[in-house]
Design a protein around this motif. Sequence first.
Motif, PDB file in Angstrom:
ATOM      1  N   SER A  28       0.838  -1.210   0.000  1.00 57.73           N
ATOM      2  CA  SER A  28       0.000   0.000   0.000  1.00 57.73           C
ATOM      3  C   SER A  28       0.864   1.247   0.000  1.00 57.73           C
ATOM      4  O   SER A  28       0.567   2.229  -0.699  1.00 57.73           O
ATOM      5  N   PHE A  77       0.742   3.585  -3.323  1.00 56.37           N
ATOM      6  CA  PHE A  77      -0.212   4.651  -2.995  1.00 56.37           C
ATOM      7  C   PHE A  77       0.093   5.884  -3.844  1.00 56.37           C
ATOM      8  O   PHE A  77       1.236   6.333  -3.895  1.00 56.37           O
ATOM      9  N   SER A 126      -2.627  11.688  -4.100  1.00 55.00           N
ATOM     10  CA  SER A 126      -3.554  11.476  -2.988  1.00 55.00           C
ATOM     11  C   SER A 126      -2.879  11.754  -1.656  1.00 55.00           C
ATOM     12  O   SER A 126      -3.493  12.291  -0.731  1.00 55.00           O
ATOM     13  N   LEU A 127      -1.583  11.397  -1.572  1.00 54.51           N
ATOM     14  CA  LEU A 127      -0.857  11.658  -0.336  1.00 54.51           C
ATOM     15  C   LEU A 127      -0.735  13.157  -0.076  1.00 54.51           C
ATOM     16  O   LEU A 127      -0.918  13.623   1.054  1.00 54.51           O
ATOM     17  N   ILE A 180      -4.056  14.476   1.124  1.00 52.49           N
ATOM     18  CA  ILE A 180      -4.308  14.122   2.523  1.00 52.49           C
ATOM     19  C   ILE A 180      -3.538  15.044   3.449  1.00 52.49           C
ATOM     20  O   ILE A 180      -4.056  15.522   4.471  1.00 52.49           O
ATOM     21  N   LYS A 194      -5.065  17.630   6.138  1.00 55.51           N
ATOM     22  CA  LYS A 194      -4.659  17.541   7.547  1.00 55.51           C
ATOM     23  C   LYS A 194      -4.280  18.911   8.084  1.00 55.51           C
ATOM     24  O   LYS A 194      -4.613  19.277   9.215  1.00 55.51           O
ATOM     25  N   SER A 234      -4.491  11.010  10.785  1.00 53.43           N
ATOM     26  CA  SER A 234      -4.000  10.654   9.450  1.00 53.43           C
ATOM     27  C   SER A 234      -4.760   9.451   8.898  1.00 53.43           C
ATOM     28  O   SER A 234      -5.098   9.408   7.705  1.00 53.43           O
ATOM     29  N   MET A 235      -5.038   8.474   9.747  1.00 47.15           N
ATOM     30  CA  MET A 235      -5.802   7.305   9.300  1.00 47.15           C
ATOM     31  C   MET A 235      -7.218   7.713   8.891  1.00 47.15           C
ATOM     32  O   MET A 235      -7.738   7.229   7.876  1.00 47.15           O
ATOM     33  N   ALA A 246      -6.979   9.332   5.535  1.00 49.73           N
ATOM     34  CA  ALA A 246      -6.705   8.359   4.477  1.00 49.73           C
ATOM     35  C   ALA A 246      -7.948   7.555   4.122  1.00 49.73           C
ATOM     36  O   ALA A 246      -8.182   7.229   2.953  1.00 49.73           O
ATOM     37  N   ASN A 304     -10.970   8.680   4.597  1.00 51.43           N
ATOM     38  CA  ASN A 304     -12.033   9.655   4.331  1.00 51.43           C
ATOM     39  C   ASN A 304     -13.179   9.514   5.347  1.00 51.43           C
ATOM     40  O   ASN A 304     -14.370   9.524   4.997  1.00 51.43           O
TER      41      ASN A 304
END
Length: 295
Positions: free
Chosen positions: A14, A18, A22-23, A26, A30, A56-57, A60, A62
């Motif tokens: 992952s 990933f 997207s990172l 995120i 944040k 953060s989770m 990730a 959503n």
Amino acid sequence: MELVISVLVFLVLSLIFFPAASLRAILLRKKLMKAAPEEKVQRKGILERFTPLVQSMRLALNIRLTHQKKAWLQSKLNRAGYQDRMSVDHFVTFKVLSAATGAVYFLFLGAVSGNATMLFLAAAALPLGYKIPDVWLSGRIKARQEKIRRELPYVLNAISILADAGTNLFPAIQEVAEKQKGEFSKELTQVIRDVNMGISQGKALEEVGYRCQVDEVSRFVSAITQNLERGSAGITETLRLQAAEVWERRKKHAQQLGEQASMKLFLPLVLLALPAMMIFMIGPVVLSLLDFFQS
């Protein structure tokens, strides 16, 4: 062991595949969702360390908390008296850690014993562990409300005595809040702090009723705010009547608790004392019959 290896491989793959876009999205979200410095509750310990990871989770996956849900959780923390010790993010982290701890515990037992049933128990522990902090917080709210009910008569008597001596209402409240110890004294301290910051006296008192959610406190706040609107001439008499009413309600509550205690003691009395009494009464008869038939 195979399950642990599979989870580790999934996490590594992952991270490798990933998408970078997207990172970045995120991370940007944040930063936008990060609480302002003046709104952050300073707390040291495991919750403070794991809160950024849990946030953060959530980003990730959503998973968001609505404004209504945040306001509801914040109101529960306020009623429990934890508004200065735990934020909404801390409480969500507490819920996630509770769920993860239960699941990891049963997964560990399954890996050691090789029992596949532990996997189902781990899956069941996730929602159960997630709800345990809610039960704990509800218990803290009830315990705090009971403390406020016990402290309220003494506090109202002290304020009414100072008011009878010629002290104005809020100086009397400030003096009682500084000398008395307890949950309701903390609420009065918050009232003085709010008034010093420019909030109106009626609004500061209404916030106390909202935070405590205790009927006696709501009556006290309603009577005082109505008296403040008409003027401060009858506040002393109002405080005296409120103190007498609270004392009477406390006596009735104590009587109700005594009646409930007698009912709760009835079942242990039947289960423990009655068999012993029956043995004491019937035992000699049984022994006499045994001697008669043996002879």
